[in-house]
Design an enzyme around this catalytic site. Structure first.
Site, PDB file in Angstrom:
ATOM      1  N   GLU A 163       0.831  -1.203   0.000  1.00 33.61           N
ATOM      2  CA  GLU A 163       0.000   0.000   0.000  1.00 33.61           C
ATOM      3  C   GLU A 163       0.868   1.257   0.000  1.00 33.61           C
ATOM      4  O   GLU A 163       2.060   1.214   0.274  1.00 33.61           O
ATOM      5  CB  GLU A 163      -0.912   0.023   1.225  1.00 33.61           C
ATOM      6  CG  GLU A 163      -0.271  -0.362   2.532  1.00 33.61           C
ATOM      7  CD  GLU A 163       0.900   0.488   2.953  1.00 33.61           C
ATOM      8  OE1 GLU A 163       0.795   1.743   2.863  1.00 33.61           O
ATOM      9  OE2 GLU A 163       1.925  -0.062   3.381  1.00 33.61           O
ATOM     10  N   GLY A 303       6.560  -0.182   4.213  1.00 31.92           N
ATOM     11  CA  GLY A 303       5.313  -0.434   3.498  1.00 31.92           C
ATOM     12  C   GLY A 303       5.598  -0.775   2.053  1.00 31.92           C
ATOM     13  O   GLY A 303       6.635  -1.347   1.722  1.00 31.92           O
ATOM     14  N   GLU A 304       4.640  -0.469   1.180  1.00 28.95           N
ATOM     15  CA  GLU A 304       4.753  -0.692  -0.272  1.00 28.95           C
ATOM     16  C   GLU A 304       4.676  -2.159  -0.661  1.00 28.95           C
ATOM     17  O   GLU A 304       4.663  -2.482  -1.843  1.00 28.95           O
ATOM     18  CB  GLU A 304       6.054  -0.102  -0.843  1.00 28.95           C
ATOM     19  CG  GLU A 304       6.280   1.358  -0.597  1.00 28.95           C
ATOM     20  CD  GLU A 304       7.610   1.850  -1.179  1.00 28.95           C
ATOM     21  OE1 GLU A 304       8.337   1.043  -1.812  1.00 28.95           O
ATOM     22  OE2 GLU A 304       7.927   3.033  -0.995  1.00 28.95           O
ATOM     23  N   GLY A 305       4.687  -3.076   0.287  1.00 30.87           N
ATOM     24  CA  GLY A 305       4.797  -4.496  -0.025  1.00 30.87           C
ATOM     25  C   GLY A 305       6.217  -5.010   0.037  1.00 30.87           C
ATOM     26  O   GLY A 305       6.489  -6.158  -0.350  1.00 30.87           O
TER      27      GLY A 305
END
Length: 334
Positions: A163, A303-305
């Site tokens: 995300e 974050g970001e995966g």
């Protein structure tokens, strides 16, 4: 109900028929593990991961031929409360960075062999401020949920979820607090760099939001406190489940995003693994509440995966050992 196309309201999600893992495939995979050229159990959690994948693929020799990484992005009205040290414009700038291949997740997804897509969700229309009313209507939440579901590639063997959204650590703390209890302070960290005053402000905002909306049902809480990217993550998780595709969740934001699903029915997350334990202090507590052990613990909080992408490498290693090691008979041992 078996199809997402039949959903007309959030509560319809509860009527979906959730496929279960194949118990026979799990048993066969564990039998194979015990026949490989190693002491039983000596590969530790790698053996469990191989059996987990076997159950969802319905075969004792599971593979990952196609890995999909999805990064959902949204903006949040609660930023009006001053909870974010960076402006919301950064969300769109980071989406452009993802699309240009310049973010950490781009590098880690490529290294792990995952095809990455970023899905921006109405960035020019932030959700409402949840301290003054629901962040989303039920219809808005369902729309974002379905967009997340539609992004899942049904041919994938694994889906990585990440995300991006300025303010979403506050949203995550609110979701975790509303679903799992405790105090607001239990769930609030520094996010993207808040100082102690900023952290206290976030805790106050979270407490006010949960006081107003915490009495609702779990899926209503997703709409009232969540954001579009959280709803989309839930949609992707459910779509993957219906397609029997395992999911690798990222850290705190992703885990908190699916907390409403867990609150509604913990079985919704049976096909989900948590890629890593975030440095955000609420994440360990949240993983404990869900009875899920993250694969990695590297002190990350981007974050970001990114943590999920790194965990994909561990999962690939688990399957390489499971599928390609010799059995004792093949090696002429015993």
């Amino acid at each position: 109900m078996t199809s997402l196309t039949d959903l007309s309201k959030l509560d319809d999600i509860l009527a979906l028929d959730l496929p279960a893992p194949d118990a026979g495939a799990i048993e066969a995979a564990r039998a194979r593990q015990n026949d490989l050229t190693k002491p039983p159990g000596s590969l530790g959690r790698l053996e469990d991961l191989a059996a987990f994948m076997a159950g969802w693929q319905g075969t004792d020799r599971p593979t990952i031929d196609r890995a999909q990484a999805l990064v959902f992005a949204g903006n949040h009205g609660v930023c009006a409360q001053g909870v974010n040290p960076f402006p919301q414009a950064v969300t769109a700038l980071m989406v452009a960075n993802f699309e240009a291949g310049g973010a950490a997740i781009n590098q880690l997804a490529r290294t792990a062999g995952a095809d990455m897509t970023v899905v921006p969700l109405d960035l020019d229309q932030p959700t409402a401020d949840f301290t003054t009313g629901p962040a989303m209507t039920g219809a808005e939440c369902l729309d974002a949920f379905l967009k997340g579901a539609q992004a899942v590639d049904s041919t994938a063997n694994i889906v990585i979820l990440g995300e991006m959204g300025i303010g979403n650590s506050t949203v995550s703390a609110a979701l975790a607090h509303a679903i799992c209890g405790g105090t607001a302070e239990d769930w609030v960290g520094r996010g993207t760099g808040s100082d102690e005053d900023g952290r206290a402000r976030k805790a106050d905002v979270v407490a006010r939001g949960v006081e107003q909306h915490g009495h609702l049902s779990p899926l209503e809480i997703l709409a009232a406190l969540g954001g579009r990217e959280q709803a989309a993550i839930c949609g992707a998780v459910v779509a993957a489940r219906l397609a029997r595709i395992p999911v690798l969740l990222d850290g705190y934001i992703c885990t908190a995003a699916v907390a409403p699903l867990h609150g509604a029915n913990p079985a919704f997350l049976d096909h989900c693994l948590i890629g890593h334990q975030s440095a955000e202090p609420g994440h360990a507590r949240l993983c404990g509440a869900m009875e899920k052990q993250p694969i990695l613990h590297l002190g990350m909080a981007l974050g970001e995966g990114t943590g999920a992408a790194l965990a994909l490498g561990v999962l690939r290693g688990a399957l390489a050992c499971h599928n390609d090691m010799a059995t004792f008979a093949e090696a002429g041992i015993g």
